[in-house]
Scaffold this active site. Structure first.
Site, short mmCIF file in Angstrom:
data_model
loop_
_atom_site.label_atom_id
_atom_site.label_comp_id
_atom_site.label_asym_id
_atom_site.label_seq_id
_atom_site.Cartn_x
_atom_site.Cartn_y
_atom_site.Cartn_z
N LYS A 153 0.84 -1.21 0.00
CA LYS A 153 0.00 0.00 0.00
C LYS A 153 0.88 1.26 0.00
O LYS A 153 0.62 2.23 -0.71
CB LYS A 153 -0.92 -0.04 1.22
CG LYS A 153 -1.59 1.26 1.56
CD LYS A 153 -2.72 1.59 0.62
CE LYS A 153 -3.20 3.01 0.86
NZ LYS A 153 -4.24 3.42 -0.07
N CYS A 180 -3.48 10.52 1.51
CA CYS A 180 -2.78 9.27 1.20
C CYS A 180 -1.40 9.54 0.61
O CYS A 180 -0.39 9.28 1.24
CB CYS A 180 -3.61 8.43 0.23
SG CYS A 180 -5.02 7.65 1.02
N1 LIG Z 1 -10.23 7.72 2.82
C1 LIG Z 1 -9.52 7.11 1.89
O1 LIG Z 1 -9.66 7.40 0.71
C2 LIG Z 1 -8.55 6.01 2.25
C3 LIG Z 1 -8.08 5.20 1.22
C4 LIG Z 1 -7.22 4.16 1.54
C5 LIG Z 1 -6.83 3.96 2.87
N2 LIG Z 1 -7.30 4.78 3.85
C6 LIG Z 1 -6.87 4.52 5.22
O2 LIG Z 1 -7.96 3.98 5.96
C7 LIG Z 1 -7.84 4.35 7.33
C8 LIG Z 1 -9.12 5.05 7.77
O3 LIG Z 1 -9.24 6.23 6.98
P1 LIG Z 1 -10.62 6.99 6.83
O4 LIG Z 1 -10.45 7.93 5.68
O5 LIG Z 1 -11.76 6.01 6.83
O6 LIG Z 1 -10.64 7.81 8.20
P2 LIG Z 1 -11.86 8.64 8.82
O7 LIG Z 1 -11.26 9.68 9.65
O8 LIG Z 1 -12.84 8.98 7.74
O9 LIG Z 1 -12.60 7.55 9.76
C9 LIG Z 1 -12.04 6.98 10.88
C10 LIG Z 1 -13.15 6.71 11.87
O10 LIG Z 1 -12.59 5.99 12.97
C11 LIG Z 1 -13.18 6.47 14.16
N3 LIG Z 1 -12.30 6.08 15.26
C12 LIG Z 1 -11.12 6.62 15.63
N4 LIG Z 1 -10.59 5.92 16.66
C13 LIG Z 1 -11.44 4.92 16.94
C14 LIG Z 1 -11.45 3.86 17.89
N5 LIG Z 1 -10.44 3.68 18.75
N6 LIG Z 1 -12.52 3.03 17.91
C15 LIG Z 1 -13.55 3.20 17.04
N7 LIG Z 1 -13.60 4.17 16.13
C16 LIG Z 1 -12.55 5.03 16.05
C17 LIG Z 1 -13.35 7.95 13.92
O11 LIG Z 1 -14.33 8.51 14.79
C18 LIG Z 1 -13.77 7.97 12.44
O12 LIG Z 1 -15.19 7.89 12.30
C19 LIG Z 1 -6.61 5.26 7.42
O13 LIG Z 1 -5.50 4.47 7.78
C20 LIG Z 1 -6.44 5.74 6.00
O14 LIG Z 1 -5.11 6.09 5.71
C21 LIG Z 1 -8.16 5.79 3.57
#
Ligand SMILES: NC(=O)c1ccc[n+]([C@@H]2O[C@H](COP(=O)([O-])OP(=O)(O)OC[C@H]3O[C@@H](n4cnc5c(N)ncnc54)[C@H](O)[C@@H]3O)[C@@H](O)[C@H]2O)c1
Length: 419
Positions: A212, A266
């Site tokens: 990734k 990202c």
């Molecule tokens: N958004 C994208 O396009 C994308 C693409 C690929 C990978 N990612 C990766 O995916 C992961 C999540 O990203 P995202 O964009 O969904 O983040 P986000 O901020 O949209 O969502 C994360 C969620 O997790 C919750 N959270 C935080 N700590 C928590 C805990 N201890 N228990 C339960 N809930 C908790 C937050 O309240 C939030 O709703 C990251 O590592 C990101 O790098 C994101």
């Protein structure tokens, strides 16, 4: 994973909620967990707390069918998917505190035999750390059944969906699944096969973590090459977009398009996880990050030169998002440039044009000299036009933009080479 399986998805953001919804719409019983009570309440109403095409239909349908619900705390399940944030902290070090917190919170729900998947984008070794945090809470469990202690199956499955196409790409993209053990990888493959029609490729956890990161570092390095060319070309009086177009006629050359910098959470973040993992050897990856991070400053310098003769300049800044046709301002170089301009040139009026938002973000609104302005008004008032994002909605105004004076085009919008 059979139809009677229960999957807990921890973190209901841009990644966790679509994953929960697609599983739930494939007859898996899904419990979504989030620390944000507004998110939990919204999901239980069948609502989606952010914009993503088609997601609302999936969530509403699954909640109505009773296959998806949300809670504040995890519960026992057959599989757990952790999709919490992994930002960086300090000098670009990965912040794993969200993963640690999720791991320690789900540990009491385990009895042994479950599958625990880390989906968050993670530095090498994070999946093993997550397993260790769980085992610290639960010394009665193991990763391999050693000492007769029931085994947990832990895997990493990174996500590479494109915002705006998440519900399609969750189904069609190939997936990489890396297990701490081969059995964990096989179990994770079975779970993803409930909705993923792409190829599911098995490896070990560290290789999956790195896969990734290198995907995004590859993009970053190649964009840095284009951005460096744009700066050199400007000094030489060469049109970089023409240069790139001509060079790309070589059958084995494919130079990307330069821009005002690199944004989003990202490409602008993940390469640092590789640098952090091996600071002594990650020369190219670090330099690419620095080249891309310096580009906004270069654009501000261009603006400074352009307005130096103007008494009360009016600057039209076209676009604030981190790329075309989205409303996402996270890590956006356009937003950074406009903020710097507003701060540094207090005597200027800055007309920010961003058709995808209805109010300025706080860091801009707090500057009295920035106004969110419709494009036609901004163009007719401006003495400097700064093109920061090539939104397709700007195409209708291509002639007006082309007729403007003092144009700084960071996207090649007017040469038609943007993309
Ligand atoms: N958004 C994208 O396009 C994308 C693409 C690929 C990978 N990612 C990766 O995916 C992961 C999540 O990203 P995202 O964009 O969904 O983040 P986000 O901020 O949209 O969502 C994360 C969620 O997790 C919750 N959270 C935080 N700590 C928590 C805990 N201890 N228990 C339960 N809930 C908790 C937050 O309240 C939030 O709703 C990251 O590592 C990101 O790098 C994101």
């Amino acid at each position: 994973m059979g139809i009677s399986s229960v999957v807990v998805v921890v973190g209901l953001g841009y990644i966790g909620l679509p994953t929960a919804a697609i599983l739930a719409s494939n007859d898996v019983k899904v419990v979504g967990v989030d620390v944000n009570p507004n998110t939990v309440a919204a999901v239980n109403r069948g609502d989606v707390p952010f914009v993503e095409p088609d997601l609302a239909t999936y969530v509403a349908g699954a909640v109505q069918q009773g296959t998806l619900r949300a809670t504040a705390a995890p519960m026992p399940a057959d599989a757990f998917i952790v999709a919490v944030p992994t930002p960086f902290k300090g000098a670009h070090e990965p912040d794993l505190s969200y993963i640690e917190s999720a791991a320690r919170t789900l540990a009491p729900c385990l009895k042994g035999g479950e599958l625990v998947i880390l989906e968050s984008t993670s530095p090498p070794g994070a999946t093993a750390k997550m397993a260790n945090w769980i085992l610290e809470e639960r010394p009665d469990l193991s990763l391999d059944g050693e000492g007769g202690r029931p085994a947990l199956h832990v895997a990493h499955c990174p996500e590479r969906v494109l915002p705006g196409r998440v519900m399609i790409e969750l189904v069609t993209n190939d997936r990489i699944v890396g297990g701490l053990t081969p059995e964990a990888a096989e179990m994770a493959k079975e779970l993803y096969a409930t909705f993923c029609q792409g190829e599911i490729l098995l490896t070990d956890a560290v290789t999956a973590e790195m896969a990734k990161l290198v995907e995004n570092a590859f993009r970053d390095v190649n964009i840095a090459f284009a951005n460096e060319l744009s700066v050199i070309s400007d000094r030489l009086g060469v049109d970089v977009w023409e240069l790139v177009r001509l060079a790309n006629h070589h059958p084995r050359v494919n130079i990307l398009q330069p821009g005002p910098g690199v944004g989003g959470h990202c490409i602008a973040v993940d390469p640092w996880f590789i640098v952090d993992a091996d600071p002594e050897q990650a020369h190219l990856i670090r330099t690419a990050r620095q080249v891309n991070d310096r580009k906004p400053e270069w654009v501000v310098n261009r603006v400074r030169d352009t307005i130096s003769e103007l008494e009360r300049p009016v600057i039209a800044a076209l676009g604030l998002a981190f790329k075309a046709d989205i409303d996402d301002l996270r890590e956006s170089p356009a937003l950074e440039i406009v903020t710097q301009i507003a701060e540094e040139f207090g005597h200027a009026r800055v007309l920010a044009v961003e058709p995808h938002i209805s109010e300025l973000p706080l860091r801009l609104a707090e500057h009295g000299n920035v106004e969110l302005t419709p494009i036609d008004q901004a163009l007719s008032a401006a003495d400097v036009t700064l093109i920061l994002v090539d939104h397709s909605r700007f195409s209708d105004f291509r002639d007006d933009i082309g007729n403007a004076v003092n144009i700084i085009d960071t996207r090649g919008f007017l040469t038609g080479q943007a993309g």
